[in-house]
Design a protein around this motif. Structure first.
Motif, PDB file in Angstrom:
ATOM      1  N   GLY A  57     -45.331 -16.656-104.479  1.00  0.00           N
ATOM      2  CA  GLY A  57     -44.231 -16.547-103.524  1.00  0.00           C
ATOM      3  C   GLY A  57     -44.497 -15.501-102.447  1.00  0.00           C
ATOM      4  O   GLY A  57     -44.064 -15.659-101.309  1.00  0.00           O
ATOM      5  N   GLY A  63     -39.033 -18.275 -97.162  1.00  0.00           N
ATOM      6  CA  GLY A  63     -38.045 -18.747 -98.119  1.00  0.00           C
ATOM      7  C   GLY A  63     -38.214 -18.130 -99.480  1.00  0.00           C
ATOM      8  O   GLY A  63     -37.951 -18.736-100.499  1.00  0.00           O
ATOM      9  N   ASN A  64     -38.666 -16.877 -99.521  1.00  0.00           N
ATOM     10  CA  ASN A  64     -38.852 -16.247-100.805  1.00  0.00           C
ATOM     11  C   ASN A  64     -38.142 -14.910-100.819  1.00  0.00           C
ATOM     12  O   ASN A  64     -37.435 -14.558 -99.897  1.00  0.00           O
ATOM     13  CB  ASN A  64     -40.344 -16.109-101.079  1.00  0.00           C
ATOM     14  N   TYR A  65     -38.313 -14.148-101.909  1.00  0.00           N
ATOM     15  CA  TYR A  65     -37.592 -12.874-101.983  1.00  0.00           C
ATOM     16  C   TYR A  65     -38.153 -11.851-101.023  1.00  0.00           C
ATOM     17  O   TYR A  65     -37.487 -10.929-100.613  1.00  0.00           O
ATOM     18  CB  TYR A  65     -37.608 -12.228-103.367  1.00  0.00           C
ATOM     19  N   PHE A 280     -32.713 -14.462-111.582  1.00  0.00           N
ATOM     20  CA  PHE A 280     -32.899 -13.031-111.841  1.00  0.00           C
ATOM     21  C   PHE A 280     -34.210 -12.577-111.221  1.00  0.00           C
ATOM     22  O   PHE A 280     -35.258 -13.192-111.452  1.00  0.00           O
ATOM     23  CB  PHE A 280     -32.940 -12.770-113.346  1.00  0.00           C
ATOM     24  N   VAL A 281     -34.163 -11.515-110.476  1.00  0.00           N
ATOM     25  CA  VAL A 281     -35.363 -10.898-109.909  1.00  0.00           C
ATOM     26  C   VAL A 281     -35.300  -9.418-110.258  1.00  0.00           C
ATOM     27  O   VAL A 281     -34.347  -8.713-109.925  1.00  0.00           O
ATOM     28  CB  VAL A 281     -35.419 -11.109-108.385  1.00  0.00           C
ATOM     29  N   ASP A 284     -34.308  -6.212-108.136  1.00  0.00           N
ATOM     30  CA  ASP A 284     -32.914  -5.914-107.773  1.00  0.00           C
ATOM     31  C   ASP A 284     -32.295  -4.862-108.690  1.00  0.00           C
ATOM     32  O   ASP A 284     -31.164  -4.439-108.454  1.00  0.00           O
ATOM     33  CB  ASP A 284     -32.047  -7.174-107.892  1.00  0.00           C
TER      34      ASP A 284
END
Lengths: 338, 338
Positions: A57, A63-65, A280-281, A284
């Motif tokens: 990613g 379009g990713n975190y 969930f990441v 964060d």
């Protein structure tokens, strides 16, 4: 393994952007002279580099975190190492640190690239990249914060022998769940039943996955810890128990998201079962890392939490290392030893 | 409308099980003599019968929240009416009650079929089936419990002019959200912007739904209240904001679940956006109904909450009433007046 020349830094550079999984040819290794440290900077000698599925990613276009790694720059990664020189008042020579140091031998960074001081000095520094790093912290926080497992419930884990999944299964067991793992192949299934203490393990490559889940989860799945998406998840969703929680933690089974893949619709399952599905990441939740790592480290010292590492040697192993993850060739947390 | 004969009860019977949506030919109307009440029973003269999209699920073979209605039995439904005779100490002649009284003129039931006493006697009893019943209570509880809207956030609602959606939009606005409705056709869009007070409304039949959502939700969708599933949801999911909540409340856009329909996978959206998707069924929250209805009734009296009813006349209207819902011919809560 190439010997490092004094005053020089060898780095792994992203040279092109892959359509799907990054391959060896998307990277190159170069060598650069180190410049004098500037005020506020820290220089770290990397000891272990991380290789993570999420790197796909970080390389992808959008379009990713996180913002994608720019072409021509060092591949972003977590690494653990020692401070060798510091012009930051926060860090001193000899400090063991985890941070965004990238796939290179020597990282010259500002202090905000340092994620944490590795205080568990009685344990291998490599663990700070795995079971005492994003994998273990993800397992503990995602399972407890989103999965909310209760004693006696059935916890089903995909990539159950992997670096996140193996910790999830063991933590679920420590919390009193019946734990069922899904993994690919007899070796991983044996690891699930042996060192990772699952109550049952299912080889998804053996076929009849629906029947196997129904057999091992007769009261339905209360918590599904999903590291894969894809066909495994499609077999699990119809077997959720009422009030189930699905932790969406990874999508390892999906090669590419362009074009966007389709699958059986989930809405009806969520509605009928009054179930929840949530992403969930771990980044964060940085405010909970030290607390989580302290718990995990204590379980390791007590022999309650096992883990495996897949150690590759030298910077030369980096370019192919992500592709290798997606070929499924690793067993346990993949790291590069420098 | 046929006149009811004294001592007789006319009923709508499920005569066959449809593959998809129940059609008129799946029902028949019969007439039966009333028997003397037994100890513990209550007899209710139904005044209004409910017609709900969820009835499709109550008729379907399996895999739903409730046991299917047996062939040859009265169609299950909520209804509101007056107690005309009671051999239960809980209920007396003249009580206005809501309950599982079925599609029939006279219900003879045990007291557990009564859901609640309708205490809002200053308002039409029909409201107990809609805005002061499952629709309004669903809107308020699902929006607040799962959607958790905060002032200033963007709330997007599908079937925005429907009996649930119209309440969701108005409640969201009362809670300080920017409210955006998606509905089909210019009449419903006009209702959204007029009586239901949406900040913006999108006609999904006009095409370019993605662009319209992006235009009306420039900061992404914080709360998506999903009554439809299908193409509308597929356009919304890529536009979720970070930390978004998706309330899965209905699947009106899906004709049948056998074979199970596919759609774009949701896992990656949930993961990247750290978003949550959760199903809600109002009957799980009976302990909060009176509290919710009291709030909703007060908003109605204060003119802050508008609603619309789609009233069909007589038992003869029942057999085709569910199919009509799925043909989209109603505007507002569909009820049958007896």
């Amino acid at each position: 393994m190439t010997v490092r020349r004094s005053g020089m830094n060898r780095r792994v550079i992203l040279t092109s952007r892959p359509a799907g999984i990054a391959q060896a040819e998307n990277f190159a290794i170069d060598e650069l002279a180190l410049e004098p440290l500037r005020e506020g900077e820290v220089r770290i000698r990397n000891r272990f580099l991380s290789v993570d599925p999420a790197m796909r990613g970080w390389i992808a276009d959008a379009g990713n975190y996180a913002d994608p790694v720019p072409i021509g720059r060092v591949m972003r990664s977590l690494a653990v190492g020692e401070v060798v020189e510091s012009r930051s008042r926060d860090w001193s020579e000899g400090d063991r640190v985890l941070g965004w140091f990238g796939w290179q031998e020597i990282a010259t960074v500002t202090a905000d690239a340092v994620v944490r001081r590795v205080v568990q000095t009685d344990l291998s520094p490599s663990l700070a990249l795995g079971v005492l790093g994003i994998n273990g912290v993800t397992a503990l926080l995602a399972l407890t914060m989103i999965g909310e497992p209760k004693a006696g419930e059935t916890l089903l884990v995909s990539t159950a022998a992997g670096s996140v999944g193996s910790a999830v299964g063991q933590i679920g067991r420590l919390l009193g769940c019946r734990t069922v793992g899904i993994a690919g192949g007899s070796t991983k299934v044996r690891d699930c039943m042996g060192r990772f203490g699952y109550d049952a393990a299912i080889d998804y490559k053996a076929g009849k996955l629906d029947e196997a889940i129904a057999r091992e989860c007769p009261d339905g799945v209360d918590v599904y810890f999903d590291n894969t998406s894809g066909a495994v998840s499609d077999a699990v969703l119809p077997q959720l128990a009422t009030g189930a929680r699905v932790v969406v933690c990874g999508t390892a089974a999906i090669d590419r998201w362009n074009p966007w893949p389709t699958g059986p619709r989930v809405e009806r399952h969520l509605l009928v079962k009054k179930a929840r599905m949530q992403g969930f990441v771990v980044f964060d939740h940085m405010n909970r890392w030290e607390e989580a790592i302290a718990i995990l480290a204590e379980w390791i010292r007590e022999g309650k939490l096992d883990y495996s590492e897949d150690v590759l040697e030298g910077l030369e192993a980096c370019p192919d290392a992500i592709a290798g993850l997606y070929r499924g060739e690793n067993s346990g947390k993949r790291i590069i030893r420098l």
